[in-house]
Write a protein that holds these residues in place. Structure first.
Motif, short mmCIF file in Angstrom:
data_model
loop_
_atom_site.label_atom_id
_atom_site.label_comp_id
_atom_site.label_asym_id
_atom_site.label_seq_id
_atom_site.Cartn_x
_atom_site.Cartn_y
_atom_site.Cartn_z
N ALA A 257 28.37 40.88 -12.71
CA ALA A 257 28.77 40.13 -13.91
C ALA A 257 29.34 41.08 -14.97
N GLN A 258 28.66 42.21 -15.12
CA GLN A 258 29.11 43.17 -16.14
C GLN A 258 30.52 43.66 -15.82
N LEU A 259 30.77 43.99 -14.55
CA LEU A 259 32.09 44.51 -14.15
C LEU A 259 33.16 43.41 -14.25
N THR A 260 32.80 42.21 -13.81
CA THR A 260 33.77 41.10 -13.82
C THR A 260 34.22 40.79 -15.26
N CYS A 261 33.25 40.66 -16.16
CA CYS A 261 33.58 40.31 -17.56
C CYS A 261 34.38 41.44 -18.20
N SER A 262 33.94 42.69 -18.00
CA SER A 262 34.65 43.83 -18.61
C SER A 262 36.08 43.89 -18.10
N ASP A 263 36.26 43.66 -16.82
CA ASP A 263 37.61 43.81 -16.28
C ASP A 263 38.53 42.68 -16.76
N LYS A 294 26.40 34.88 -25.44
CA LYS A 294 25.17 34.59 -26.18
C LYS A 294 24.03 34.27 -25.21
N TRP A 295 24.35 33.47 -24.23
CA TRP A 295 23.34 33.06 -23.24
C TRP A 295 22.89 34.29 -22.44
N ASN A 296 23.84 35.06 -21.91
CA ASN A 296 23.49 36.24 -21.12
C ASN A 296 22.61 37.21 -21.91
N ARG A 297 22.91 37.36 -23.20
CA ARG A 297 22.15 38.28 -24.04
C ARG A 297 20.73 37.79 -24.28
N SER A 298 20.55 36.47 -24.28
CA SER A 298 19.23 35.91 -24.56
C SER A 298 18.33 36.00 -23.32
N GLU A 300 17.00 38.15 -19.68
CA GLU A 300 16.76 39.53 -19.29
C GLU A 300 17.97 40.17 -18.62
N SER A 301 18.66 39.35 -17.82
CA SER A 301 19.86 39.85 -17.14
C SER A 301 20.91 38.74 -17.13
N PRO A 302 22.20 39.09 -16.93
CA PRO A 302 23.25 38.09 -17.01
C PRO A 302 23.06 36.94 -16.01
N GLN A 303 23.38 35.74 -16.46
CA GLN A 303 23.25 34.54 -15.62
C GLN A 303 24.60 34.12 -15.05
N VAL A 304 25.64 34.41 -15.82
CA VAL A 304 26.98 33.92 -15.47
C VAL A 304 28.02 35.00 -15.78
N ALA A 367 23.18 13.05 -25.04
CA ALA A 367 21.77 13.34 -25.32
C ALA A 367 21.38 14.80 -25.07
N LEU A 368 22.34 15.62 -24.59
CA LEU A 368 22.00 17.02 -24.28
C LEU A 368 21.53 17.75 -25.55
N PRO A 369 20.41 18.47 -25.46
CA PRO A 369 19.96 19.24 -26.62
C PRO A 369 20.78 20.53 -26.72
N PRO A 370 20.85 21.15 -27.92
CA PRO A 370 21.55 22.43 -28.00
C PRO A 370 20.84 23.45 -27.11
N PRO A 371 21.58 24.36 -26.48
CA PRO A 371 20.93 25.36 -25.63
C PRO A 371 19.95 26.19 -26.46
N PRO A 372 18.82 26.60 -25.87
CA PRO A 372 17.77 27.30 -26.62
C PRO A 372 18.27 28.53 -27.36
N GLU A 373 19.26 29.24 -26.79
CA GLU A 373 19.73 30.46 -27.47
C GLU A 373 20.45 30.13 -28.78
N MET A 374 20.71 28.84 -29.04
CA MET A 374 21.37 28.42 -30.27
C MET A 374 20.39 28.16 -31.39
N LYS A 375 19.09 28.14 -31.07
CA LYS A 375 18.06 27.79 -32.05
C LYS A 375 18.20 28.63 -33.33
N ASP A 376 17.85 28.00 -34.44
CA ASP A 376 17.86 28.65 -35.75
C ASP A 376 19.26 29.04 -36.21
N LYS A 377 20.25 28.65 -35.45
CA LYS A 377 21.61 28.98 -35.88
C LYS A 377 22.20 27.75 -36.56
#
Ligand code: DP6
Length: 420
Positions: A257-263, A294-298, A300-304, A367-377
């Protein structure tokens, strides 16, 4: 129609680069300035089907793309036709009384009909699947004995990225050293079963802008961008290629994921460094990147992983089905369908991911709730209508010869040799 018609139908996948090809060292042979690596997408969702036919009754080479006749006079088509004809072998079908000697292929004309199972206007890599399919089908028709790598070097002369569609799974295009291009070809790194956890979701982003073609874009980049020269140096792309191969072999999603996004980001930085600058991504593309980052950072390791080609569409690669369902929830939260779009035409391809995400209809999206990493924002903006639709798919297989016996699959009529 005088005499027999002999035809072959094939299906070839498209591919998306995770280490990008951008820049040629030879324009006519299509030789790149660096190696690249791609993943082949499941042809069930994105592919080109091509029928090629030959008959003594045809008086010129002709081609139809998605039902419309197009010119074959361009150098790229001519190069592919010439290279395959040069490798043609004797062909015999005793039952139908067809006998074509090796040297006859030079005089016989072909008809070609090609069809994409995805909208060409969506800006998805149609030339990759298209040229790969043309070369693969012609080789079968003319009984050429080349292996997929040798065919890839021919498809490359149609469109660079096409050479990577001759294989399934993960594929490397080796840039090669020879001036005649003979060693610039694709090899398979692993087949489509090696990393079958991966799920790919493509966001087809609405765009009004006419994009710069890859061919002109990369020509301008080669002429003007200093950053491209830095990219081709040993410590950048060649190093990434080695690391990417390791990540793929070891199923190391974090590194992948890190290589794909950087490239992808560096490719778009190189576009921006071009004079005049090229903008392929738009605000929606940027919003998708922010959401994933934002999600990947929240976690432990990248999800997507995300990657973008010469257009605003996002190709999102999730580490497994569970993550893909969470990804789809996030995408639908931020990019719900516009009021007049129903869910069945908004999420295409493998719709079972939608089910995994617990979404049946538009009410579930609302009805989808905001993703948890969005909390307090600050409350997130939901941008209806920015995405035209999503395609859920996965890594897939390479080219396939469709049954020669099954006439229903052919795009050309068996008695006239014209599109059905
Ligand atoms: C951004 O293969 O379309 O998709 O060789 O001129 O036909 P030509 O270009 P093309 O370029 C593809 C560029 C890219 C990156 C990639 O697929 O590696």
């Amino acid at each position: 129609m005088a005499g027999w018609i002999h035809m072959v139908t094939a299906r070839t996948p498209t591919n998306i680069a995770v280490i990008k090809y951008w820049g040629k060292r030879d324009e006519s042979l299509i030789l790149p300035v660096n190696d690249s690596i791609s993943v082949t997408l499941d042809p069930e969702h994105l592919c080109t089907t091509t029928t090629v036919a030959v008959s003594p009754g045809f008086d010129q080479d002709r081609m139809w793309l998605n039902g419309k006749e197009i010119s074959l006079s361009g150098g790229r088509y001519q190069n592919c036709l010439r290279e395959i004809r040069a490798r043609a072998e004797d062909f015999e079908d005793n039952e139908r009384g067809i006998k074509i000697a090796k040297q006859d292929w030079q005089k016989l004309r072909v008809h070609i009909a090609s069809y994409n199972n995805f909208p060409t206007a969506a800006g998805l890599a149609s030339s990759a699947a298209g040229f790969a399919c043309l070369v693969f089908a012609l080789a079968k028709l003319m009984n050429a004995k080349e292996d997929p790598s040798q065919l890839s070097a021919i498809a490359r002369q149609g469109s660079g990225s096409a050479c990577r569609s001759l294989y399934g799974g993960f594929v490397k295009w080796i840039m090669g050293k020879e001036e005649n291009g003979s060693d610039s070809l694709a090899v398979q790194l692993v087949d489509e079963n090696h990393w079958d956890d991966l799920v790919i979701i493509i966001a087809v982003v609405s765009s009004r802008q006419k994009e710069t073609s890859s061919t002109t874009g990369m020509r301008d980049t080669v002429e003007t961008s200093m950053l491209l020269q830095h990219r081709a140096k040993v410590e950048v792309v060649p190093k990434r290629i080695v690391k990417m191969e390791e990540a793929i072999q070891n199923h190391d999603f974090s590194s992948f994921a890190q290589l794909t996004c950087s490239d992808s980001n560096q490719f778009h930085a190189v576009c921006l460094d071009t004079c005049p600058p090229i903008f392929y991504m738009n605000d929606t593309s940027h919003r998708i990147i922010s959401c994933i980052e934002k999600w990947n950072r929240s976690e432990e390791s990248p999800q997507v992983a995300y990657t973008f080609d010469a257009g605003p569409n996002a190709v999102l690669i999730a580490r497994n089905r569970k993550t893909a369902a969470l990804l789809l929830q996030r995408m639908l939260y931020f990019f719900p369908p516009s009021a007049d779009t129903d869910m069945s035409s908004y999420v295409l391809g493998d719709k079972s991911i939608l089910k995994d995400a617990g979404i049946q209809g538009i009410n579930d999206v609302d009805a989808l709730p905001p993703p948890p990493e969005m909390k307090d924002k600050v409350p997130a903006q939901r941008n209806g209508g920015e995405v035209s639709y999503f395609i859920c798919t996965r890594p897939g297989r390479g080219p396939l010869l469709l049954s020669e016996a099954d006439e229903s699959l052919a795009l050309l009529d068996h008695s006239t040799g014209l599109p059905k």
